[in-house]
Design an enzyme around this catalytic site. Structure first.
Site, PDB file in Angstrom:
ATOM      1  N   TYR A 214     -18.715  25.572 -57.712  1.00  0.00           N
ATOM      2  CA  TYR A 214     -18.968  25.295 -56.292  1.00  0.00           C
ATOM      3  C   TYR A 214     -20.300  24.570 -56.164  1.00  0.00           C
ATOM      4  O   TYR A 214     -21.270  24.948 -56.823  1.00  0.00           O
ATOM      5  CB  TYR A 214     -19.027  26.602 -55.491  1.00  0.00           C
ATOM      6  CG  TYR A 214     -17.765  26.844 -54.712  1.00  0.00           C
ATOM      7  CD1 TYR A 214     -17.306  25.887 -53.807  1.00  0.00           C
ATOM      8  CD2 TYR A 214     -17.020  28.006 -54.873  1.00  0.00           C
ATOM      9  CE1 TYR A 214     -16.145  26.090 -53.096  1.00  0.00           C
ATOM     10  CE2 TYR A 214     -15.853  28.216 -54.164  1.00  0.00           C
ATOM     11  CZ  TYR A 214     -15.409  27.254 -53.270  1.00  0.00           C
ATOM     12  OH  TYR A 214     -14.265  27.442 -52.573  1.00  0.00           O
TER      13      TYR A 214
ATOM     14  N   GLU B 119     -21.564  23.136 -52.790  1.00  0.00           N
ATOM     15  CA  GLU B 119     -21.736  22.672 -51.405  1.00  0.00           C
ATOM     16  C   GLU B 119     -23.115  22.027 -51.222  1.00  0.00           C
ATOM     17  O   GLU B 119     -24.116  22.550 -51.734  1.00  0.00           O
ATOM     18  CB  GLU B 119     -21.618  23.839 -50.409  1.00  0.00           C
ATOM     19  CG  GLU B 119     -20.204  24.063 -49.948  1.00  0.00           C
ATOM     20  CD  GLU B 119     -19.588  25.277 -50.595  1.00  0.00           C
ATOM     21  OE1 GLU B 119     -19.967  25.556 -51.760  1.00  0.00           O
ATOM     22  OE2 GLU B 119     -18.765  25.919 -49.934  1.00  0.00           O
TER      23      GLU B 119
ATOM     24  N   ASP C  67     -11.751  -0.402 -44.221  1.00  0.00           N
ATOM     25  CA  ASP C  67     -11.067   0.500 -45.154  1.00  0.00           C
ATOM     26  C   ASP C  67     -10.482  -0.387 -46.248  1.00  0.00           C
ATOM     27  O   ASP C  67      -9.477  -1.070 -46.043  1.00  0.00           O
ATOM     28  CB  ASP C  67      -9.967   1.256 -44.402  1.00  0.00           C
ATOM     29  CG  ASP C  67      -9.129   2.129 -45.329  1.00  0.00           C
ATOM     30  OD1 ASP C  67      -9.266   2.012 -46.559  1.00  0.00           O
ATOM     31  OD2 ASP C  67      -8.322   2.919 -44.803  1.00  0.00           O
TER      32      ASP C  67
ATOM     33  N   THR D 204     -10.155   4.609 -51.217  1.00  0.00           N
ATOM     34  CA  THR D 204      -9.690   5.633 -52.144  1.00  0.00           C
ATOM     35  C   THR D 204     -10.173   5.194 -53.517  1.00  0.00           C
ATOM     36  O   THR D 204     -10.573   4.033 -53.703  1.00  0.00           O
ATOM     37  CB  THR D 204      -8.147   5.732 -52.161  1.00  0.00           C
ATOM     38  OG1 THR D 204      -7.610   4.426 -52.342  1.00  0.00           O
ATOM     39  CG2 THR D 204      -7.613   6.329 -50.867  1.00  0.00           C
TER      40      THR D 204
END
Ligand code: DSN
Length: 420
Positions: A56, A58, A201, A227
């Protein structure tokens, strides 16, 4: 044990192992021509299957909410630095889990609910997240659209007129099924004329932009998303980039804690690996070949009497319209599938059928180019595509073509080190 090897999975879960083996066989034997798909390198997949999946992290590099992030910091910073180098921008956020999340973050950062956005109509080649009604982008914001003309191209003067009437807060440019170069400079002029933010995009064309094989959205767009798994050939995921520090800060907050929790550090590590491959001079050869192959594909289809939206292609895809044919995109998708060619049915400008049926197919060159195929193979495949479409009911022929194409595919491994 550093990575999950084939042996581990085979022993732990033979059912999933067998499904993955069957998928490998499918990807190997079929010709993958979905314009948004590609083959990542084994190195990218190894990073994705690494111990970073346990972590993790964050927050952002060197500003985390959890301990033990020293290595996560390094790998995320590396991915950011490489992304900025590739696209020549100042800030990158590599945490979005997908392109849609990246786009959601842009709106969340820069808009209030109900604000106006102007994007490309989905049925003209846009994307769900560019304001389409079933998507959050069309539900949370007031969405307006521009499209293509009868010649299949964006008419920038018309976009300017629509923008003047709509007065959007954001203009979205970029597409999922548009075969022509996008003029980001002209879009910026339009955005400036109505004081709008320009959001590009580039998910579909990012690999070409990275190679200088398509105009860059920088310095024109205020914010850019992509992406990382389409023409960029990285792991499945998203990214946001900008040169504007204020926008960068807002985007960071919108992604975490706004939209996402813990970043996928294993995917971020894989993004870093893919970015290193893109920074290699060989990347330009790949991007050039992607375009050359798509061009041949379009030329053969036109020669054989098929209607290509806009008459050809400047990038990695062609959009074939069956508006003047007795069969649908769904029929063509199924028949080509039987022949071992994977494409997707796609709406076309002037669409008369539902999105589940459609009047077109979208065909792309990135994945087969990654296997090392060149113009000669694309000419052969394009003729086979036409043979299938000319004989859409002939299942025996489709089976025969399937065998021929499987033989062709067997000469091109899907992990081709010479193309990265
Ligand atoms: N699904 C992607 C594509 O195929 O273009 C867009 O998100």
């Amino acid at each position: 044990m550093r990575y999950i090897t084939e042996e581990n999975l085979k022993v732990a879960d033979s059912e999933v192992f067998e499904i993955i083996e069957a998928e490998l066989k499918r990807q190997t034997n079929h010709l993958e021509m979905i314009a948004s798909e590609n083959f990542t390198s084994p190195a990218v997949m190894q990073a994705m299957g690494s111990v970073f999946t346990n972590k993790y992290a964050e927050g952002y590099p060197y500003k985390r909410y959890y301990g033990g992030c020293e290595q996560a910091d390094k790998v995320e910073q590396l991915a950011i630095d490489r992304a900025c180098k590739i696209f020549g921008c100042k800030f990158a956020n590599v945490q979005p889990h997908s392109g849609s999340q990246a786009n959601g973050a842009v709106y969340a950062a820069l808009l209030k609910a109900g604000d106006k956005i102007l994007g490309m109509d989905l049925s003209h080649g846009g994307h769900l997240t560019h304001g389409s009604k079933p998507s959050f982008s069309g539900q949370n914001y007031s969405a307006f659209y521009y499209g293509v003309e009868l010649d299949g191209r964006i008419n920038y003067d018309k976009v300017a007129e629509i923008a003047k009437i709509v007065q959007p807060k954001i203009i979205v440019c970029g597409a999922s099924a548009y075969a022509r170069e996008i003029d980001f400079k002209r879009f910026r002029e339009i955005a400036d004329s109505v004081n709008a933010i320009l959001f590009a995009d580039i998910a579909h064309i990012a690999g070409l932009v990275a190679a200088g094989e398509h105009q860059s959205p920088f310095p024109h767009a205020h914010v850019v998303t992509t992406t990382t798994h389409k023409t960029l050939r990285g792991p499945r995921g998203g990214m946001v980039m900008t040169d504007d520090e204020e926008i960068a800060k807002k985007i960071n907050s919108a992604i975490f804690p706004g939209l996402q929790g813990g970043p996928l550090v294993h995917v971020i590590a894989a993004k870093a690996v893919a970015f290193k491959e893109i920074l290699d001079p060989k990347w330009k050869d790949y991007a050039k070949q992607v375009k050359a192959n798509a061009k041949v594909l379009g030329e053969v289809l036109v020669k054989r009497g098929y209607d290509i939206v806009s008459g050809g292609t400047d990038n990695h895809l062609v959009l074939v319209s069956f508006l003047n044919k007795p069969f649908s995109g769904k029929d063509a998708d199924a028949a080509l599938g039987d022949a071992g060619i994977t494409v997707n049915k796609n709406t076309v400008p002037g669409e008369t059928r539902s999105p589940f049926v459609t009047s077109g197919i979208r065909i792309g060159s990135p994945a087969l180019t990654a296997r090392g195929m060149k113009e000669k193979e694309f000419e052969f495949i394009a003729n086979k595509i036409c043979d299938v479409l000319d004989n859409i009911e002939d299942k025996e022929l489709h089976k025969k073509i399937n065998k021929e194409l499987e033989e062709l595919a067997s000469n091109f491994v899907i992990y081709n080190s010479s193309t990265y």
